[in-house]
Write an enzyme that holds these catalytic residues in place. Sequence first.
Site, PDB file in Angstrom:
ATOM      1  N   GLU A 117      -2.632  -8.925   4.001  1.00 18.06           N
ATOM      2  CA  GLU A 117      -2.923  -9.367   5.365  1.00 18.06           C
ATOM      3  C   GLU A 117      -4.409  -9.320   5.671  1.00 18.06           C
ATOM      4  OE1 GLU A 117      -3.441  -5.131   5.736  1.00 18.06           O
ATOM      5  OE2 GLU A 117      -1.952  -6.319   4.667  1.00 18.06           O
ATOM      6  N   CYS A 145       0.820  -1.210   0.000  1.00 19.03           N
ATOM      7  CA  CYS A 145       0.000   0.000   0.000  1.00 19.03           C
ATOM      8  C   CYS A 145       0.859   1.268   0.000  1.00 19.03           C
ATOM      9  CB  CYS A 145      -0.994  -0.042   1.162  1.00 19.03           C
ATOM     10  SG  CYS A 145      -2.404   1.069   0.943  1.00 19.03           S
ATOM     11  N   HIS A 193      -4.006  -5.123   0.230  1.00 21.25           N
ATOM     12  CA  HIS A 193      -3.632  -5.566   1.574  1.00 21.25           C
ATOM     13  C   HIS A 193      -3.670  -7.092   1.667  1.00 21.25           C
ATOM     14  CE1 HIS A 193      -3.909  -1.735   4.094  1.00 21.25           C
ATOM     15  NE2 HIS A 193      -4.106  -1.352   2.843  1.00 21.25           N
TER      16      HIS A 193
END
Length: 361
Positions: free
Chosen positions: A337, A250, A335
Amino acid sequence: MKATLILESGAVFQGVSIGSPADRVCEMVFNTSMTGYQEILTDPSYAGQGIVMSYPLIGNYGVNHEDNESSRPWAEAFIVRHLARRGSNFRCEGELDAYLKQYDITGIEGVDTRALTRILRSQGTMNGMITCAEHFHVEECLEKIRAYRVAGTVEQVTRKEPQLYPALGEQKLRVALMDYGVKENMIRCLQKRGCQVMVYPAHTPAETILAGGFDGVMLSNGPGDPADNVEIIREVKKLYDSSLPLFAVCLGHQLLALATGAQTRKMRFGHRGGNHPVKDLAAGRAFITSQNHGYVVTAESVDPAVAEVSHVNVNEGSVEGLRYKRPNCFTVQFHPEASPGPMDTEYLFDRFVDSMKGGER
């Protein structure tokens, strides 16, 4: 208590106050996720912004400490169609309205958030103001709204001191993680792969990292315009010039692109939600991703001698990842995660671990 939302365009929405009754000016953005409102609120990438939830029912499972992605919520404001007054879930520890009040987040409910989302999609992200005042002059409010700019947010959200997170299970590797607004699950994704993670404040000199004996470096997500971070970009370039494996997500992805000569631009309304399709060009397949960004690296500015585009957004073709010609260095805009999901692209953490072990996947 009545509340009013005023947009930079002059549009006015009436609703009911939730959370803090304080007046709040911020950048208004929309998120299309159906769940995960607590993870969204506690994502530091939302610093300086008000979040419009396009899904109409928010708060129905309450809040709990396990779902926080940072030490506190960072959003300035929260706009919903309907706020559930009672959370119904066995993990519920409290109600969302009380949570907003606790952290002084101004909110409004009863707004047609789908109509509001259509405005932000067609006219672009814009500033706005929520006020609970009975009497106000729209023109005076618009002066404050139009003067607002999201700035200084990385300094606001980054931790002040380094913090060590032990590996879960047998320790195999040591990772330095630069905190530009990191989410907790990014750290957990490394820990459960046998990484001891040392998280550093955003302005830590590159020399400190390079002298730490780490196996790799990760650059985290974060808020704001990446081009504002001139000093950080200078340190990121030093990390790039080293031989350490690098993985960036990001804002970190954007900072590394700027450090290597590429450019970024502000998107009309950005990508925020848990259902964005991204194509991995090398794998030849698409993945559903979690995203939260308002800026993007421009493909035409990427020097082919430095990097190549590795991932693209299926909907509109924007850059979603770069693979650098320099060994063991890759970045993504989305993202991996997740939190809230989906977790389709966690394989990128495995790729990073492999690169630290001496090979690339």
